[in-house]
Design an enzyme around this catalytic site. Structure first.
Site, PDB file in Angstrom:
ATOM      1  N   LYS A 295       0.817  -1.229   0.000  1.00 47.15           N
ATOM      2  CA  LYS A 295       0.000   0.000   0.000  1.00 47.15           C
ATOM      3  C   LYS A 295       0.850   1.278   0.000  1.00 47.15           C
ATOM      4  CE  LYS A 295      -3.530  -2.673   0.312  1.00 47.15           C
ATOM      5  NZ  LYS A 295      -3.032  -3.688  -0.594  1.00 47.15           N
ATOM      6  N   GLY A 297       2.992   2.086  -2.665  1.00 43.86           N
ATOM      7  CA  GLY A 297       3.391   2.481  -4.017  1.00 43.86           C
ATOM      8  C   GLY A 297       4.282   1.445  -4.686  1.00 43.86           C
ATOM      9  N   THR A 298       4.184   0.188  -4.243  1.00 43.74           N
ATOM     10  CA  THR A 298       5.062  -0.854  -4.800  1.00 43.74           C
ATOM     11  C   THR A 298       4.736  -1.117  -6.274  1.00 43.74           C
ATOM     12  OG1 THR A 298       3.559  -2.522  -3.917  1.00 43.74           O
ATOM     13  CG2 THR A 298       5.497  -2.025  -2.611  1.00 43.74           C
ATOM     14  N   ARG A 299       3.462  -1.042  -6.647  1.00 42.13           N
ATOM     15  CA  ARG A 299       3.108  -1.303  -8.044  1.00 42.13           C
ATOM     16  C   ARG A 299       3.671  -0.187  -8.943  1.00 42.13           C
ATOM     17  NH1 ARG A 299       2.616  -5.042 -11.580  1.00 42.13           N
ATOM     18  NH2 ARG A 299       1.505  -6.302 -10.056  1.00 42.13           N
ATOM     19  N   SER A 386      -4.789   3.440   3.799  1.00 46.57           N
ATOM     20  CA  SER A 386      -4.827   2.904   2.441  1.00 46.57           C
ATOM     21  C   SER A 386      -5.332   1.459   2.480  1.00 46.57           C
ATOM     22  CB  SER A 386      -3.421   2.965   1.856  1.00 46.57           C
ATOM     23  OG  SER A 386      -3.421   2.500   0.551  1.00 46.57           O
ATOM     24  N   LEU A 500      -7.474   6.001  -4.533  1.00 48.35           N
ATOM     25  CA  LEU A 500      -8.855   6.340  -4.178  1.00 48.35           C
ATOM     26  C   LEU A 500      -8.847   7.185  -2.901  1.00 48.35           C
ATOM     27  CD1 LEU A 500     -10.681   2.903  -4.677  1.00 48.35           C
ATOM     28  CD2 LEU A 500     -10.755   4.897  -6.175  1.00 48.35           C
TER      29      LEU A 500
END
Ligand SMILES: Nc1ncnc2c1ncn2[C@@H]1O[C@H](COP(=O)(O)OS(=O)(=O)O)[C@@H](OP(=O)(O)O)[C@H]1O
Length: 540
Positions: A295, A297-299, A386, A500
């Protein structure tokens, strides 16, 4: 005689007119291609400040302010902001969705590979073993990331398949998850998963834009020829399906906006990537892993790094070291989840929950003592929120605090809370790995200036510096940077599920959380030797 002369003159005039037509047509064509900014790929070279373009006469021109986007076999010059030319509307990269766009290429195989918008193979989306599929209508099964269709030579042999037509005709394929199929409403609306495949005639490669197609398809008109149901958790493929090695590929479907594939990199521009001579790409163990934190920002970090031509990144989260079910499958399975790569590339994967797994620390060390580890972290209260946003509880407060004998206390043993105690987990990794192998990124810095952060990671990973601000595009409505990879002309943003709005947390509970994390954050700053601008202790 006169008639002959007249005929000759007429012929000469017609010939001259033809020559003039060809000349003007050619001139117009050239001008058009220059206006569109397309030049042959071998006429452009990447320079540190931009691009150098060689024109027909051999003269060289610098394109510092322009953005040159490499397309199939052309380099397309665009304005610095990417607005000129035919930049497609934004394409969302989705993590858990079905194919967005499919390409049927080449002509001699009976294999279809379905990818989702991330370029992930369909079987990967749901489980790592492959998923069983509806074997009707020519679909024979799914195995090893390949979806097998009935050999098109057989198409047309019986009534069932006749309407799908022989080579050159269109076949519509709907791919649904099991849950979509069980819910008629979802199923009707799942046009997002319909794509039309062209049974390709010889050597024709067709890009099918998923979105465009779905606009034209009416769910009630029964236009779908194939329905593929991917059963969540289903094991293996139906029996009798030949392995990839024994089947000659006839059609390969891939996501149009899928990540860079290595076989293409060298083809696009040798100045961007040069594979070692005479080397075939193979799957390798990662040399660097994004181990967390979930949650934070790893992606985004993985996708941004994936733009680097010398990085080969696994698509889905592999969850090998943290999940028993995968760990039991052994290291061969782990390696098989990795993308093909050349020896001068770095394979990376991201599984954000490794950060919290003791087994991951030990097993990764056993696998490779030199493994480089990347951790992205954010203010732990925001991280917890998050996580809460994803689970959508009516009262998010209940995930963080409990009432014990009339007094509120932080439920520090809950994973949502505990996972934000980064210092504890980083120390766990430091028992096995030196700090020089661990790179910690702060999420806010990364959100505001991804290029600068990625450039530091290029250094950490020992990669040639290639990613610049030009690879990013700030999307005001999302409040995030999106990507502009070298090889596709679209801007790619992360799935809408990222970013979101978080629910509002009762101020009292929020302050309790800040107080809880205060000392842990201080310990973290001491450990790392730098502070992050996170909210500190609150007054209660
Ligand atoms: N460029 C860009 N685009 C979109 N989102 C971005 C980006 N950079 C960072 N983020 C933040 O990433 C947060 C999700 O983190 P992860 O990708 O690690 O989530 S997950 O653990 O894989 O589920 C996500 O958290 P939420 O805002 O709570 O959704 C984002 O804030």
């Amino acid at each position: 005689m006169k008639t002959n002369e007249g005929r000759c003159i007429r012929l000469v005039l017609i010939w001259m007119a033809l020559v003039l037509c060809v000349y003007f047509y050619d001139l117009h064509g050239r001008r058009k291609s220059t206006e569109e900014g397309a030049v042959p790929i071998n006429a452009v070279t990447k320079t540190s400040g931009g691009w150098r373009r060689r024109d027909d006469g051999g003269a060289e021109r610098e394109h510092e302010d322009d953005n040159i986007v490499i397309e199939e076999n052309l380099a397309v010059i665009k304005d610095a902001d990417g607005s000129h030319g035919n930049v497609d509307p934004e394409i969302e990269l989705q993590e858990d969705v079905l194919p967005e766009s499919l390409e049927v290429s080449e002509n001699q195989n009976d294999i279809l590979l379905l990818s989702n918008r991330n370029g992930e193979a369909a079987s990967d989306i749901h489980n790592h073993d492959g998923a069983s599929v509806d074997a009707e209508n020519g679909v024979r099964g799914i195995q090893n990331r390949m979806l097998y269709f009935r050999d098109p030579k057989e198409l047309g042999k019986n009534d069932e398949t006749k309407e799908k037509g022989p080579k050159g005709s269109n076949v519509n394929v709907a791919v649904h998850t099991k849950s979509e199929l069980s819910d008629p409403k979802k199923s009707a609306n799942s046009l997002g998963a319909v794509a039309r495949l062209r049974v390709a005639p010889e050597n024709i490669s067709t890009n099918v834009d998923f979105k465009t197609l779905t606009d034209n398809l009416d769910p009630s008109s029964n236009k779908v020829d194939e329905v593929v149901s991917l059963e969540d958790g289903a094991q293996g493929a139906p029996k009798g399906i030949p392995s990839i090695d024994t089947v000659t590929p006839m059609m390969r479907i891939r996501s149009k906006h899928r990540p860079w594939t290595i076989s293409e990199m060298g083809k696009y521009s040798r100045s961007l990537f040069t594979p070692p001579p005479h080397e075939a790409p193979v799957q390798r163990f990662p040399k660097a892993i994004i181990i967390g934190a979930g949650k934070c920002g790893t992606r985004a970090l993985l996708e941004f790094l994936r733009m680097h031509p010398y990085i080969a990144a696994a698509n889905s989260e592999v969850h090998f070291f943290d999940l028993d079910v995968n760990f039991r499958k052994g290291l061969d399975w782990y390696k098989a989840q990795m993308p093909l790569s050349y020896s001068n590339q770095i394979t990376i994967e991201k599984t954000p929950s490794y950060l919290w797994s003791q087994r991951a620390v030990e097993e990764i060390y056993k696998l490779d003592k030199k493994m480089k580890l990347m951790i992205i972290i954010k203010d732990p209260v925001t991280r917890a929120m998050s996580q809460a946003t994803r689970t959508k509880p009516e009262h998010p407060e209940s995930m963080f605090v409990e009432n014990v004998a009339g007094t509120l206390r932080v439920v520090n043993e809950s994973r949502t809370v505990d996972w934000g105690v980064y210092v504890k987990y980083i120390k766990m990794w430091l028992q096995w790995f030196p700090m020089s192998q661990i790179y910690v990124i702060e999420s806010r810095q990364f959100v505001y200036n991804p290029a600068a952060e990625i450039q530091q990671i290029e250094r950490f990973l020992g990669l040639p510096p290639m990613i610049t601000e030009r690879n990013f595009y700030y999307n005001r409505s999302k409040g995030f940077y999106c990507m502009r990879p070298f090889h596709v002309r679209t801007i790619q943003c992360l799935a809408p599920g990222k970013g979101l709005p978080h629910p509002t947390l009762e101020p009292r509970v929020r302050d309790m959380l800040y107080n809880y994390y205060h000392e842990h954050n201080e310990a973290l700053f001491n450990l790392l030797g730098r502070r992050f601008e996170w909210k500190s202790r609150a007054r209660l």
